[in-house]
Design a protein around this motif. Structure first.
Motif, PDB file in Angstrom:
ATOM      1  N   GLN A  86       0.831  -1.206   0.000  1.00  0.00           N
ATOM      2  CA  GLN A  86       0.000   0.000   0.000  1.00  0.00           C
ATOM      3  C   GLN A  86       0.865   1.255   0.000  1.00  0.00           C
ATOM      4  N   LYS A  87       2.157   1.082   0.364  1.00  0.00           N
ATOM      5  CA  LYS A  87       3.056   2.246   0.439  1.00  0.00           C
ATOM      6  C   LYS A  87       3.848   2.367  -0.851  1.00  0.00           C
ATOM      7  N   PRO A  88       4.195   3.579  -1.244  1.00  0.00           N
ATOM      8  CA  PRO A  88       4.984   3.767  -2.463  1.00  0.00           C
ATOM      9  C   PRO A  88       6.242   2.894  -2.462  1.00  0.00           C
ATOM     10  N   LYS A 106       5.096  -0.573  -3.319  1.00  0.00           N
ATOM     11  CA  LYS A 106       4.538  -0.683  -4.678  1.00  0.00           C
ATOM     12  C   LYS A 106       5.629  -0.668  -5.736  1.00  0.00           C
ATOM     13  N   PHE A 121       5.722   3.814  -8.838  1.00  0.00           N
ATOM     14  CA  PHE A 121       5.015   3.149  -7.740  1.00  0.00           C
ATOM     15  C   PHE A 121       3.518   3.019  -8.019  1.00  0.00           C
ATOM     16  N   LEU A 168      -0.009   2.160 -10.579  1.00  0.00           N
ATOM     17  CA  LEU A 168      -0.635   1.332 -11.607  1.00  0.00           C
ATOM     18  C   LEU A 168      -1.570   2.245 -12.389  1.00  0.00           C
ATOM     19  N   PRO A 169      -1.963   1.952 -13.608  1.00  0.00           N
ATOM     20  CA  PRO A 169      -1.636   0.740 -14.351  1.00  0.00           C
ATOM     21  C   PRO A 169      -0.242   0.778 -14.962  1.00  0.00           C
ATOM     22  N   SER A 185       3.086  16.219 -14.297  1.00  0.00           N
ATOM     23  CA  SER A 185       2.262  15.793 -13.173  1.00  0.00           C
ATOM     24  C   SER A 185       2.183  14.278 -13.158  1.00  0.00           C
ATOM     25  N   ALA A 232       0.224  12.241 -11.308  1.00  0.00           N
ATOM     26  CA  ALA A 232      -1.135  11.700 -11.340  1.00  0.00           C
ATOM     27  C   ALA A 232      -1.700  11.788 -12.754  1.00  0.00           C
ATOM     28  N   THR A 233      -1.403  12.887 -13.444  1.00  0.00           N
ATOM     29  CA  THR A 233      -1.921  13.029 -14.802  1.00  0.00           C
ATOM     30  C   THR A 233      -1.352  11.944 -15.700  1.00  0.00           C
ATOM     31  N   TYR A 281      -3.304   8.862 -15.063  1.00  0.00           N
ATOM     32  CA  TYR A 281      -4.657   8.879 -15.611  1.00  0.00           C
ATOM     33  C   TYR A 281      -4.643   8.860 -17.139  1.00  0.00           C
ATOM     34  N   ALA A 312      -5.052  15.434  -7.025  1.00  0.00           N
ATOM     35  CA  ALA A 312      -4.051  15.479  -8.091  1.00  0.00           C
ATOM     36  C   ALA A 312      -4.153  16.814  -8.800  1.00  0.00           C
ATOM     37  N   GLY A 319      -2.811  18.087 -11.801  1.00  0.00           N
ATOM     38  CA  GLY A 319      -2.981  18.204 -13.247  1.00  0.00           C
ATOM     39  C   GLY A 319      -4.433  18.203 -13.715  1.00  0.00           C
ATOM     40  N   PRO A 320      -5.184  17.167 -13.357  1.00  0.00           N
ATOM     41  CA  PRO A 320      -6.579  17.141 -13.816  1.00  0.00           C
ATOM     42  C   PRO A 320      -7.375  18.348 -13.333  1.00  0.00           C
ATOM     43  N   GLY A 339      -2.914   5.091  -5.216  1.00  0.00           N
ATOM     44  CA  GLY A 339      -2.294   3.927  -4.605  1.00  0.00           C
ATOM     45  C   GLY A 339      -1.911   4.176  -3.168  1.00  0.00           C
ATOM     46  N   LEU A 340      -2.375   5.254  -2.606  1.00  0.00           N
ATOM     47  CA  LEU A 340      -1.888   5.618  -1.278  1.00  0.00           C
ATOM     48  C   LEU A 340      -2.974   5.645  -0.218  1.00  0.00           C
ATOM     49  N   PRO A 347     -10.937   8.740 -12.270  1.00  0.00           N
ATOM     50  CA  PRO A 347     -10.249   8.409 -13.524  1.00  0.00           C
ATOM     51  C   PRO A 347      -9.663   7.003 -13.585  1.00  0.00           C
ATOM     52  N   THR A 369      -7.338   0.478 -13.120  1.00  0.00           N
ATOM     53  CA  THR A 369      -6.667   0.055 -11.891  1.00  0.00           C
ATOM     54  C   THR A 369      -7.638  -0.077 -10.720  1.00  0.00           C
TER      55      THR A 369
END
Lengths: 686, 686
Positions: A22-24, A27, A143, A145-146, A161, A163-164, A167, B310, B312-313, B389-390, B416, B420
């Protein structure tokens, strides 16, 4: 600063690696393991001796030498770890996924600066901090997915970014898009988007390098470098799609609160992308769809054929292609009779070619072959084939696959039944294809690609621009601010921009003689007083020698007057050209029709100096009001080539006079005798 | 003609039902069975005694009485079956999924007509032919997949195209959109889109009826009925989103080759949708996304808060909302301090509220509560929460679910990570929610909804329009074609549209006296000759009595001249208002600024006659050049209320003079003294 230790490390250590996925720090190990990283893998964690089957050391000291270190530990202790690794373990590449740096607090910014100094001292490379990491064919040091399908022909993605990026991959997976590498640059104190692009450019290998790049950028730190390497890659055969977010005022506030990005004017971004040949996108879906278009053969014309087994989507696709300036021409003639014989009665063969819901894979093949072989006017084929539940999908998709390999024309697969025919669509994607599940999204993306500019050539058009003289004028100016009339005239003349002629004298006879040469009507203005109009020192539309005599005698006696200036009184259509120096971007040139077109309709095109004639013409032609140039309502047409030339000359002038921060020629008049600058405003700042 | 036998049949027979679930006649039984149809089910198939467990008869004669018959047999034999069923088995509802009718051949069109006559003779209802069928909570009489989740609060969808309905459902399933009924009307000889809408309107029950309607239309057969029932439903609290495809020239050719749809001008469609309050969409994705927006609480203002983990979005969402005329205002003041304390350091609270990638479900809750309770300026909340994932996604989505129930403000979920966190997203959707996986698609849809018109009131504004006189003029005209000047003047006067005054006389003194009253400058024109300009019979800008005397004496002597007409010479800004009679739609009124705005920039707004002042004002305000009305570059502002009044009066005139097929007032001048018609063109066709 990107080195082999970063891209192809022989060994990797995860500092702060964890058993908790669950932690970076947990992962990222899971991803490295599932990606079968071929080198040595280590973990440093004071509490463990083995983490997810990977040997774990209690401290950095205990480690052997290691190429790449991934840090998943709190911000305040990162720099110490970097120093230890670089000095003691020969580590020359770092990925810091931890947050809590410059994006959060001034203290964090100090930590970040310390780390930067340390890695630079050792000549090491640094990705992050505050990022998801780096993933390529060699190692999956992220760290999140996907993990999309990785392939040497896949896309290289670079994102500001993390997260971007994640996504974007979420969307890409469903569409079948593959990746070669994913770079999340985070706060990017060392390696930013421009650096990755430079790296991809410098290491480009025409035989083996992948050709498609996707960028998500919140802040263009170094526009020149972005332009240089993006256009260089495109010239080498690459295709680049990019989102630059923060285009609205609130969006740019949102971006700056997010990464401390400085807002760059959206017109400057537009101009930069146009010059580089980058296809600009505005959403993740859009970006991925454009990249999917890039994976297919290039569309070399504007005529599309649509082969479909369902009417509705074909109609919407036709509408959307037309809206994007592309065509779905009617297919006529004897040839259609042959095709019609091969299809069921009721099938339509005029384009869209509708093989009906009951149409078989053989019908699909016949229709595609027809477009490929019998229709030289057709440049590209869009195939719509979902699950009507009436034919064997696998067979139809096999035909589609084969035709996409065989045909010389690009074929765009639109397979809408992503739920019902999910397995069949996956089977198709597994053969290396992409899928456009919505026909209108495809049309939007493909027209964006077809309408994108080519990268401009790099030369500066110098012909007729007297650079030494321009420099002499600029260097001779001592004060910042708006330039006086004389300087402006001289600068415009030096750039070869036609300026309305003028003549100054205190002698009545000289003025009269010159006026006769110029031809009436003329304008007379006093020279000397600052506020000419206030003292009655400007007279327009003087139509005779007699009238001029009277005005001369009156004006010359006004206080402070040293002479009288005369100019021909011009009539014509107002044009506009202006420029603004944007920090980091250089001069952004704007052009348009003058008056309400600029002021009310905001119909302006932007370009980045220096401009070529081709670029200037493409700017002019992108104006909404471009039709006005042909001459409407009895007005004479406007010479677009001369207008382009003036735009180019202005851009060249500015390239050699970067002290000019703002200027516009206003009015610039399209007269019967050509386009002439009547007045201009120039502000310099040294 | 929609009856209970169709919507809630006690028994259904499938004529041509099959054991082969690859065939429509097999698939439709499978769908009826999997939907647990509660009534009696029969099959007619000469080769079987049982089909998929359903009793099968060898001929129609052997059947008991049955409410609804679904025909999956070849076109030529359908009519006989319909006749047998209606006469012998009391069948009063038919769904014909077979193709091969009017969409294919003239022979097929004859079969279709025969069937229509038969069902009408028996007062039965008919869906199809050439459709996928009908599906509602009661029975799933469609042969296609997917079957979306059905719910009494779901969407009612009506589609001209069966395949398009299927592909819309493909997209809807992934977004969590539910359906109450799906009507595929096929060739629609009896029940078309308008009929279903009328049925939904007439049977609307404020307590139990679902509120959301989605339409896919290729051909608006009866615009009046569509307008009537769409606006009635919207007034009752419903929301309607619709695609009318065939908007481009090629698209309309594509549509007409597909269903024989007649092309209706896209401006007419635009006008109709505006008047009804329908939200117009252009793609399946777009339609489904708008319908998803409809499922949420209504947005009552323009200010959005964005809660995200996040950056960026959130930036892209802000850009896209701004582009759509919505706002993401900065949230300021003391209140933010309290929120900041509840979040991790580095979180941003100014809007977008960024709770960081590590933000917990509790942080999410705090941020939403803050927007709901502490920010009266905020009208709606968009929440972006994917899989960083966190944090535990289930917990976060549970918070989101709870807040969506509790809060008074609408909350838009943007989740988004559909790959996953596929399971977690499904878990969220199962609670009855929808998901917007792309933030920009949401922004586009939500701004479309916020910018849509309300349905117009039904009254006709008659004040100051002399309808009896208008009828008298029109009735008195014998010939078709363009009307003469006198008729035009009288019609405009009768409608209360200000017209430039004029005076005609053959007497020099009378003309001079009247000119003095009008005030110079004036225009003089000869009366008599047809081509006035050719004979020197028009003089503009006569500025003095003396000049008029000279011109009068000259003009009165020209051949065929019976008198001289004078008008004041007006100066002002050109406006444009015109109308065209569109078959089935009635008069489409167009307005804009005159000259290049209409001719070159194509900046016109359209409305359907009769118009209210509110509608006319909304048309004017939707012009790109609307800012021009405020007065620019020293010009006087234009009185938009008076312009709206003229548009309304013109629309009222046309409503009572449908013989007018085309008219425009040109020029219509906005002068210092008000807006005045100078000339007009009217073409009638009786």
């Amino acid at each position: 600063m990107i080195n082999k230790e970063l891209t192809e490390p022989r060994s990797i250590v995860i500092i702060g690696g964890s058993n908790n996925v669950q932690k970076p720090g947990g992962k990222i190990i899971r991803n490295l393991l599932s990606g079968n990283f071929p080198g040595n893998l280590y973990v440093v964690n004071p509490k463990e001796t083995e983490v997810q089957g990977v040997p774990c050391f209690h401290s950095i000291e205990e480690l052997p030498d290691v190429d790449l270190a991934i840090l998943a530990i709190p911000a305040p202790v990162c720099n110490k770890a970097v120093e230890q690794l670089a000095s003691g373990k020969n580590t020359r590449a770092f990925i810091i996924i931890s947050a809590g740096f410059s994006e959060e607090t001034p203290e964090g910014a100090r930590y970040e600066k310390q780390i930067l100094d340390t890695v630079n001292k050792y000549g090491a490379s640094l990705i992050g901090p505050n990022c998801i990491g780096l993933m390529n064919l060699y190692h999956r040091s992220v760290f999140t997915l996907p993990i999309p399908e990785l392939s040497p022909q896949g896309v290289d993605m670079v994102s500001s970014s993390g997260a971007t990026a994640v996504y974007i991959m979420e969307s890409a997976v469903g569409k079948g898009l593959r990746f070669n590498s994913v770079w999340s640059v985070g706060n990017a104190p060392q390696i930013g988007v421009e650096d990755v692009l430079e790296y991809l450019d410098r290491t480009f290998d025409p035989e083996h390098s992948p050709r498609i790049k996707m960028l998500y950028i919140e802040n263009i730190k170094d526009p020149d470098r972005l332009l240089l390497h993006a256009s260089s890659l495109i010239r080498k055969g690459c295709k680049i799609a990019a989102i630059k977010s923060g285009s609205s005022e609130s969006g740019s506030r949102a971006a700056s609160s997010h990464t401390g990005a400085m807002a760059s004017s959206d017109l400057a971004v537009e101009a930069l992308f146009r010059k580089a040949g980058i296809v600009r996108c505005f959403s993740r879906e859009d970006l991925v769809t454009v990249a999917c278009v890039f994976t297919l053969k290039e569309v070399t014309g504007r005529n599309f054929a649509i082969v479909t087994h369902a009417g509705g989507p074909a109609v919407m696709l036709t509408d959307a292609l037309s809206k994007g300036g592309l065509q779905v021409p009617e297919i006529k003639g004897e040839r259609t009779v042959e095709l019609k014989k091969k299809l069921y009665p009721g099938a339509s063969v005029t384009n869209p070619i509708d093989i009906l819901a009951t149409g078989t894979p053989e019908h699909l093949e016949a229709a595609i072959d027809f477009c490929e072989r019998e229709c030289p006017e057709i440049d590209a084929i869009a195939v719509i084939f979902g699950s009507p539940g009436l034919v064997k999908m696998y067979d139809a998709y096999e035909v589609l696959h084969r035709k996409m390999e065989e045909c010389t024309k690009p074929i765009f697969p639109i397979l809408p039944s992503v739920v019902t025919a999910g397995k069949e669509v996956s089977f198709f994607l597994k053969k290396g294809h992409v899928n456009f599940s919505d026909e209108v999204e495809l049309a939007t993306a493909v027209s964006r690609v077809c309408n994108a500019s080519k990268p401009s050539n790099e030369g500066i058009e110098l012909y007729g621009v007297d650079v030494p003289h321009i420099r002499k004028i600029i260097d001779g100016i001592d004060e910042n601010g708006y330039l006086s009339h004389d300087y402006i005239q001289e600068l415009l003349w030096s750039a070869g921009i036609p300026v309305v002629p003028e003549f100054v004298s205190g002698q009545r006879e000289e003025v009269l003689a010159e006026a006769k040469k110029m031809g009436f009507p003329i304008v007379a203005k006093v020279v000397g007083p600052i506020h000419k109009t206030d003292v009655g020192g400007v007279v327009l539309n003087i139509r005779s020698e007699h009238h001029l005599e009277i005005e001369f005698d009156r004006m010359i006696k006004l206080p402070e007057v040293t002479g009288i200036m005369i100019q021909p009184m011009l009539a014509g259509k107002e044009l506009f050209v202006g420029a603004k120096y944007e920090d980091r971007f250089g001069h952004v040139i704007l052009c348009g029709l003058g008056g309400i077109f600029v002021e009310i309709l905001r119909d302006v095109a932007s370009g980045l100096a220096p401009l070529s004639t081709g670029e200037a013409l493409s700017m002019i032609r992108s104006l909404r009001a471009y039709k006005m140039f042909r001459g409407v309502r009895g007005e004479a047409p406007i010479d677009e080539v001369q207008f382009a030339e003036i735009i180019v000359r202005l851009s060249t002038l500015l390239r050699f006079a970067t002290e000019i921060k703002e200027m516009d020629i206003n009015p610039l008049l399209a007269t019967e005798k050509g386009i002439i600058a009547v007045d201009a405003r120039i502000r310099i700042e040294k």
